[in-house]
Design a protein around this motif. Structure first.
Motif, PDB file in Angstrom:
ATOM      1  N   TYR A  18      12.217   1.147   5.146  1.00 37.57           N
ATOM      2  CA  TYR A  18      12.669   0.345   4.013  1.00 37.57           C
ATOM      3  C   TYR A  18      13.236   1.256   2.929  1.00 37.57           C
ATOM      4  O   TYR A  18      12.740   2.368   2.717  1.00 37.57           O
ATOM      5  CB  TYR A  18      11.510  -0.465   3.414  1.00 37.57           C
ATOM      6  N   GLU A  19      14.239   0.770   2.248  1.00 39.64           N
ATOM      7  CA  GLU A  19      14.754   1.435   1.053  1.00 39.64           C
ATOM      8  C   GLU A  19      14.365   0.563  -0.138  1.00 39.64           C
ATOM      9  O   GLU A  19      14.675  -0.632  -0.160  1.00 39.64           O
ATOM     10  CB  GLU A  19      16.270   1.601   1.144  1.00 39.64           C
ATOM     11  N   VAL A  20      13.670   1.159  -1.094  1.00 40.58           N
ATOM     12  CA  VAL A  20      13.088   0.374  -2.183  1.00 40.58           C
ATOM     13  C   VAL A  20      13.496   0.960  -3.531  1.00 40.58           C
ATOM     14  O   VAL A  20      13.432   2.177  -3.734  1.00 40.58           O
ATOM     15  CB  VAL A  20      11.546   0.338  -2.072  1.00 40.58           C
ATOM     16  N   TRP A  21      13.909   0.076  -4.423  1.00 40.75           N
ATOM     17  CA  TRP A  21      14.151   0.444  -5.813  1.00 40.75           C
ATOM     18  C   TRP A  21      13.005  -0.155  -6.635  1.00 40.75           C
ATOM     19  O   TRP A  21      12.872  -1.383  -6.730  1.00 40.75           O
ATOM     20  CB  TRP A  21      15.487  -0.107  -6.303  1.00 40.75           C
ATOM     21  N   GLU A  70       0.828  -1.204   0.000  1.00 37.37           N
ATOM     22  CA  GLU A  70       0.000   0.000   0.000  1.00 37.37           C
ATOM     23  C   GLU A  70       0.866   1.260   0.000  1.00 37.37           C
ATOM     24  O   GLU A  70       0.563   2.240  -0.685  1.00 37.37           O
ATOM     25  CB  GLU A  70      -0.928   0.002   1.221  1.00 37.37           C
ATOM     26  N   GLY A  71       1.939   1.232   0.770  1.00 36.74           N
ATOM     27  CA  GLY A  71       2.834   2.383   0.799  1.00 36.74           C
ATOM     28  C   GLY A  71       3.554   2.580  -0.519  1.00 36.74           C
ATOM     29  O   GLY A  71       3.751   3.720  -0.969  1.00 36.74           O
ATOM     30  N   LEU A  72       3.929   1.488  -1.167  1.00 34.76           N
ATOM     31  CA  LEU A  72       4.631   1.591  -2.445  1.00 34.76           C
ATOM     32  C   LEU A  72       3.714   2.122  -3.541  1.00 34.76           C
ATOM     33  O   LEU A  72       4.149   2.877  -4.417  1.00 34.76           O
ATOM     34  CB  LEU A  72       5.192   0.223  -2.843  1.00 34.76           C
ATOM     35  N   LEU A  73       2.437   1.725  -3.505  1.00 38.28           N
ATOM     36  CA  LEU A  73       1.499   2.183  -4.533  1.00 38.28           C
ATOM     37  C   LEU A  73       1.334   3.698  -4.512  1.00 38.28           C
ATOM     38  O   LEU A  73       1.039   4.312  -5.542  1.00 38.28           O
ATOM     39  CB  LEU A  73       0.142   1.507  -4.341  1.00 38.28           C
ATOM     40  N   LYS A  74       1.545   4.307  -3.367  1.00 39.39           N
ATOM     41  CA  LYS A  74       1.451   5.767  -3.277  1.00 39.39           C
ATOM     42  C   LYS A  74       2.624   6.450  -3.975  1.00 39.39           C
ATOM     43  O   LYS A  74       2.549   7.630  -4.317  1.00 39.39           O
ATOM     44  CB  LYS A  74       1.399   6.193  -1.813  1.00 39.39           C
ATOM     45  N   LYS A  75       3.705   5.689  -4.173  1.00 35.23           N
ATOM     46  CA  LYS A  75       4.901   6.251  -4.805  1.00 35.23           C
ATOM     47  C   LYS A  75       4.858   6.139  -6.327  1.00 35.23           C
ATOM     48  O   LYS A  75       5.470   6.941  -7.031  1.00 35.23           O
ATOM     49  CB  LYS A  75       6.147   5.526  -4.284  1.00 35.23           C
ATOM     50  N   GLY A  76       4.175   5.126  -6.837  1.00 34.65           N
ATOM     51  CA  GLY A  76       4.136   4.956  -8.288  1.00 34.65           C
ATOM     52  C   GLY A  76       4.002   3.498  -8.685  1.00 34.65           C
ATOM     53  O   GLY A  76       3.701   2.627  -7.864  1.00 34.65           O
ATOM     54  N   LYS A  77       4.237   3.223  -9.974  1.00 39.83           N
ATOM     55  CA  LYS A  77       4.088   1.884 -10.533  1.00 39.83           C
ATOM     56  C   LYS A  77       5.440   1.201 -10.647  1.00 39.83           C
ATOM     57  O   LYS A  77       6.481   1.851 -10.704  1.00 39.83           O
ATOM     58  CB  LYS A  77       3.426   1.965 -11.913  1.00 39.83           C
ATOM     59  N   TRP A  78       5.408  -0.110 -10.725  1.00 43.00           N
ATOM     60  CA  TRP A  78       6.636  -0.871 -10.901  1.00 43.00           C
ATOM     61  C   TRP A  78       6.315  -2.213 -11.545  1.00 43.00           C
ATOM     62  O   TRP A  78       5.182  -2.689 -11.516  1.00 43.00           O
ATOM     63  CB  TRP A  78       7.325  -1.099  -9.554  1.00 43.00           C
ATOM     64  N   ASP A  79       7.335  -2.801 -12.146  1.00 41.78           N
ATOM     65  CA  ASP A  79       7.263  -4.184 -12.611  1.00 41.78           C
ATOM     66  C   ASP A  79       8.084  -5.098 -11.708  1.00 41.78           C
ATOM     67  O   ASP A  79       7.708  -6.239 -11.457  1.00 41.78           O
ATOM     68  CB  ASP A  79       7.771  -4.291 -14.054  1.00 41.78           C
ATOM     69  N   TYR A  80       9.214  -4.579 -11.241  1.00 37.91           N
ATOM     70  CA  TYR A  80      10.128  -5.353 -10.407  1.00 37.91           C
ATOM     71  C   TYR A  80      10.522  -4.508  -9.199  1.00 37.91           C
ATOM     72  O   TYR A  80      10.470  -3.272  -9.246  1.00 37.91           O
ATOM     73  CB  TYR A  80      11.371  -5.757 -11.210  1.00 37.91           C
ATOM     74  N   LEU A  81      10.922  -5.181  -8.133  1.00 35.65           N
ATOM     75  CA  LEU A  81      11.241  -4.476  -6.888  1.00 35.65           C
ATOM     76  C   LEU A  81      12.526  -5.014  -6.270  1.00 35.65           C
ATOM     77  O   LEU A  81      12.815  -6.211  -6.353  1.00 35.65           O
ATOM     78  CB  LEU A  81      10.121  -4.658  -5.859  1.00 35.65           C
ATOM     79  N   VAL A  82      13.251  -4.105  -5.637  1.00 32.88           N
ATOM     80  CA  VAL A  82      14.337  -4.486  -4.736  1.00 32.88           C
ATOM     81  C   VAL A  82      14.079  -3.762  -3.422  1.00 32.88           C
ATOM     82  O   VAL A  82      13.850  -2.549  -3.412  1.00 32.88           O
ATOM     83  CB  VAL A  82      15.723  -4.101  -5.292  1.00 32.88           C
TER      84      VAL A  82
END
Length: 267
Positions: free
Chosen positions: A192-195, A169-181
């Motif tokens: 968390y630090e997320v790419w 839910e927190g990541l969706l507020k930042k934008g879209k992605w196909d892959y995550l680190v």
């Protein structure tokens, strides 16, 4: 030579290819880490083993099928009216499968029983709801998050349950992605630090934390992926004229089609 895509190749998400991709990525990431780690650290491959029943598509089917014998069928045809013959069934013997999942640990040479950093590359079993592999992975994830050990999770699969520690839910507020680190530093609670990576982007160069007092090192995931792609011969094995097994959304599919035509891999 590197693959046609700037970053992750969606064709390598194919269920038949992924075990080799996973093993190769772990192997070459370990190689890259040992080339840059300070001399008092070592990157080592560890594994977890578990046994599953092959009742889902994520596992290869392993079974022995026994057909009814011709003799028993003949006996039935010759049975008298007073004897009730049992129709012979097919007999399936399902063989349990031993699953092996490898991951990387960064250890101090002086005390290899102490794990400084764990690096995981997610597999389909880790992202499949209700699977033994997912339950074991989430248990280990929780144990690491509650410890002083750093955890890096690399998710190069577009399908399956959200699995990395950072909340979806927190990541969706930042934008879209196909892959995550996702990087969680030991002892830092819910930070968390997320790419977040889209198909059109290169894989990132990420921070790999070490013990207190030592600076992070940088791991180039794109270089690791390129090494894996070349060493495993995927350029010879992939048919880019076909669509990938895991389909792309329309906009990404159009982009991929144009890219592959530009590279001469589609007519």
């Amino acid at each position: 030579m590197p693959g046609p895509f700037p970053g992750m190749d969606p064709y390598l998400e194919h269920s038949a290819l992924w075990p080799g991709v996973h093993q190769g990525f772990i192997t070459y990431a370990t190689e890259a880490l040992n080339a840059i780690l300070p001399a008092h650290y070592v990157a080592s491959i560890n594994e977890r083993l578990y046994v599953v029943q092959p009742d889902r598509d994520i596992y290869p089917d392993v079974m022995v099928l026994e057909h009814p014998s011709a003799q028993r069928q003949t006996q039935r045809e010759g049975a008298t009216a007073t004897a009730v013959a049992i129709d012979p069934p097919w007999v399936l013997t399902i063989e349990p499968i031993e699953m092996r999942e490898v991951f990387i640990e960064i250890l101090p040479v002086a005390d290899e029983s102490r794990v400084i950093t764990v690096i995981e590359v997610l597999s389909p079993s880790n992202k499949t709801a209700g699977s033994e592999g997912r339950q074991l992975y989430l248990t280990k994830q929780r144990e690491v998050l509650e410890s002083q050990t750093h955890l890096i999770e690399i998710d190069l699969l577009r399908t399956g349950e959200h699995t990395v520690a950072a909340p979806r839910e927190g990541l969706l507020k930042k934008g879209k992605w196909d892959y995550l680190v996702c990087l969680h530093r030991g002892g830092q609670g819910m930070r968390y630090e997320v790419w977040a990576i889209q198909l059109q982007q290169q894989l990132p160069c990420i921070s790999v934390p070490l013990a207190d007092g030592d600076p992070d090192i940088a791991l180039d995931l794109q270089a690791v992926f390129n090494r894996c792609y070349d060493a495993c011969g995927y350029a010879r094995r992939l048919d880019y004229r076909r669509e990938p097994q895991i389909s792309l959304e329309s906009e990404a599919a159009e982009w991929a089609d144009a890219l592959l035509r530009e590279r001469g891999l589609r007519d």
